[in-house]
Design a protein around this motif. Structure first.
Motif, PDB file in Angstrom:
ATOM      1  N   LEU A 249       0.774  -1.244   0.141  1.00 54.91           N
ATOM      2  CA  LEU A 249       0.748  -0.537   0.386  1.00 54.91           C
ATOM      3  C   LEU A 249       0.918   1.480  -0.019  1.00 54.91           C
ATOM      4  O   LEU A 249       0.296   2.144  -0.840  1.00 54.91           O
ATOM      5  N   GLU A 250       1.877   1.221   0.424  1.00 53.78           N
ATOM      6  CA  GLU A 250       2.564   2.164   0.335  1.00 53.78           C
ATOM      7  C   GLU A 250       3.597   2.504  -0.456  1.00 53.78           C
ATOM      8  O   GLU A 250       3.601   3.598  -1.471  1.00 53.78           O
ATOM      9  N   LYS A 251       3.809   1.385  -0.979  1.00 52.01           N
ATOM     10  CA  LYS A 251       4.185   1.378  -2.575  1.00 52.01           C
ATOM     11  C   LYS A 251       3.280   1.651  -3.512  1.00 52.01           C
ATOM     12  O   LYS A 251       3.764   2.796  -4.207  1.00 52.01           O
ATOM     13  N   VAL A 252       2.247   2.000  -3.146  1.00 46.98           N
ATOM     14  CA  VAL A 252       0.823   1.932  -4.775  1.00 46.98           C
ATOM     15  C   VAL A 252       1.134   3.707  -4.183  1.00 46.98           C
ATOM     16  O   VAL A 252       0.346   4.354  -5.129  1.00 46.98           O
ATOM     17  N   LYS A 253       0.730   4.110  -2.869  1.00 44.64           N
ATOM     18  CA  LYS A 253       0.788   5.477  -2.641  1.00 44.64           C
ATOM     19  C   LYS A 253       0.898   6.349  -3.325  1.00 44.64           C
ATOM     20  O   LYS A 253       1.496   7.752  -4.407  1.00 44.64           O
ATOM     21  N   ASN A 254       2.885   6.072  -3.264  1.00 47.22           N
ATOM     22  CA  ASN A 254       3.885   6.706  -4.084  1.00 47.22           C
ATOM     23  C   ASN A 254       3.975   6.510  -5.234  1.00 47.22           C
ATOM     24  O   ASN A 254       3.746   8.340  -6.414  1.00 47.22           O
ATOM     25  N   MET A 255       3.346   5.667  -6.084  1.00 44.90           N
ATOM     26  CA  MET A 255       3.300   5.577  -7.090  1.00 44.90           C
ATOM     27  C   MET A 255       2.172   6.380  -8.250  1.00 44.90           C
ATOM     28  O   MET A 255       2.332   7.541  -8.586  1.00 44.90           O
ATOM     29  N   TYR A 332      -5.776  -2.112  -4.451  1.00 44.33           N
ATOM     30  CA  TYR A 332      -4.993  -1.125  -4.380  1.00 44.33           C
ATOM     31  C   TYR A 332      -5.490   0.168  -3.635  1.00 44.33           C
ATOM     32  O   TYR A 332      -5.446   0.061  -2.336  1.00 44.33           O
ATOM     33  N   LEU A 333      -5.763   0.861  -4.252  1.00 48.09           N
ATOM     34  CA  LEU A 333      -6.073   2.216  -4.813  1.00 48.09           C
ATOM     35  C   LEU A 333      -6.893   2.323  -3.413  1.00 48.09           C
ATOM     36  O   LEU A 333      -7.707   3.215  -2.897  1.00 48.09           O
TER      37      LEU A 333
END
Length: 406
Positions: A249-255, A332-333
């Motif tokens: 989730l942290e990775k998707v947030k940054n993307m 995930y978003l």
């Protein structure tokens, strides 16, 4: 691979006691036969080992030369067709050899689509166009194929049989009957876009002199303009300030945030590497690239939030950001939106819309510059975002209110 073998039909004999010579033409797994217009007795055909032995009779020498010229002509016609398309069929080759007039051949709709998509693969492989566009054109061909089979009970249809009724029935089929992954029917805007694909492919057919006119030009469906979903400054800050314990989730947030601050679409964002970063004379870093969808060069300044994300993945990823499928990204978003208390349905394109509205237009960036950074082909595409951004209207109106209030 092209292969030509000459043989005689010994069961057929003319008044001179000779049998006709035919050519068996093989192209891949396709075969056909053609008459050479020549004849020879079965006895002499066998005695000369099909004219491959040393010939003494002048008549047979001339005959062998005629067959060699016949074969050479076929090979020349084949090579000429290869200069136009890789998808050479045995029927196309036979028509060329027999010099069948182009306008006497019935051109079928799906053949034009197949030729276009075959050529488009080359452009994808060379990096000129995206794989996503190829998938779009292939899906368009599949929809047409299903419609023709269901409506007319045939596998293909002649171009000259496409009329207004065909177009109307096709639109109805797409909207209410087509099925894909369990979903029946396609929404209006997607139907309009599919028809745009149909027109594009047939325009290609005109350029290649396969057809004379575009049968889909009679279609006049219109896109229903919807307000683009984007995040407000408050919602953007909510996501940016949230730290997730779960790594994915942290990775998707940054993307997602990367796209919010650059405006890059998924396929463009995932293909970015350090080679796309340049520095101008003033020390400002830029992301420089050509948008895959439009082929337009778009330079976007690296804002502080963008730089923070780039630095985070500098040593752990081959690109500027991690790569993830669009389907997983959107799933995930949804989790991120729930955890941040945001009711809007988040997709990667919401991030792109957020860049156009909240990040740029909402902060006074000229619409021409926003259009350039987003890789739009014309400013009308960008004006859609300006129409839905009430804050820019309020800023201008507040100046007017101040003037009249003084």
């Amino acid at each position: 691979m092209l292969k030509i073998i000459f043989y005689i039909k010994s069961e057929k004999i003319n008044l001179n006691g000779e049998s006709p010579i035919f050519a068996k033409i093989t192209l891949g797994n396709q075969r056909t036969t053609m008459s050479t217009g020549k004849a020879i007795s079965a006895e002499r055909w066998n005695a000369t080992q099909r004219l491959r032995a040393i010939l003494k009779l002048e008549k047979e020498k001339v005959l062998k030369k005629s067959l060699e010229l016949f074969q050479l002509n076929i090979e020349k016609k084949y090579n000429s067709l290869l200069n136009v398309t890789d998808a050479v069929s045995i029927s196309m080759l036979k028509d060329e050899v027999l010099e069948v007039p182009k306008n006497s051949k019935k051109v079928q709709l799906l053949d034009v689509f197949e030729k276009h998509n075959t050529e488009f693969v080359k452009r994808v492989n060379s990096g000129e166009r995206s794989a996503a566009s190829l998938q779009k054109y292939r899906r368009s061909a599949e929809l047409l194929k299903n419609f023709i089979r269901k409506t007319y009970g045939v596998s293909n249809i002649d171009i000259d049989k496409i009329n207004s009724a065909f177009i109307y029935n096709l639109e109805t089929y797409l909207k209410f009957e087509s099925e894909f992954k369990g979903v029946v029917g396609i929404k209006n805007n997607s139907v309009v876009k599919y028809f745009k694909n149909f027109k594009t492919i047939c325009n290609y057919g005109i350029k290649m002199e396969l057809i004379d006119k575009n049968p889909f030009n009679v279609y006049n469906g219109k896109l229903k303009v919807k307000d683009a979903t984007f995040l407000s400054t408050e919602e953007l800050n909510l996501i940016e300030s949230k730290t997730f314990a779960i790594d994915r989730l942290e990775k998707v947030k940054n993307m997602f945030l990367f796209s919010c601050y650059t405006g890059y679409a998924p396929i463009d964002a995932c293909n970015l590497t350090s080679s796309n970063i340049i520095q101008d004379a003033n020390g400002q870093y830029w992301i420089k690239t050509d948008r895959i969808k439009t082929g337009i060069r778009a330079n976007v300044p690296v804002l502080p939030p963008t730089q923070k994300i780039i630095d985070k993945y500098k040593d752990s990823e081959t690109g500027l950001i991690p790569k993830l499928s669009n389907q997983k990204m959107n799933a995930y978003l949804k989790e991120i939106a729930d955890l941040c208390g945001i009711e809007k349905k988040l997709t990667w394109y919401v991030a792109r819309h957020t860049f156009a509205t909240t990040v740029t237009l909402g902060n006074g960036i000229k619409i021409e510059n926003v259009s350039s950074m987003m890789g739009h082909t014309n400013i009308k595409q960008t004006q859609h975002y300006a129409k839905v951004l009430d804050i820019s209207v309020m800023d201008d109106m507040s100046k007017l209110m101040t003037k009249f209030g003084s």
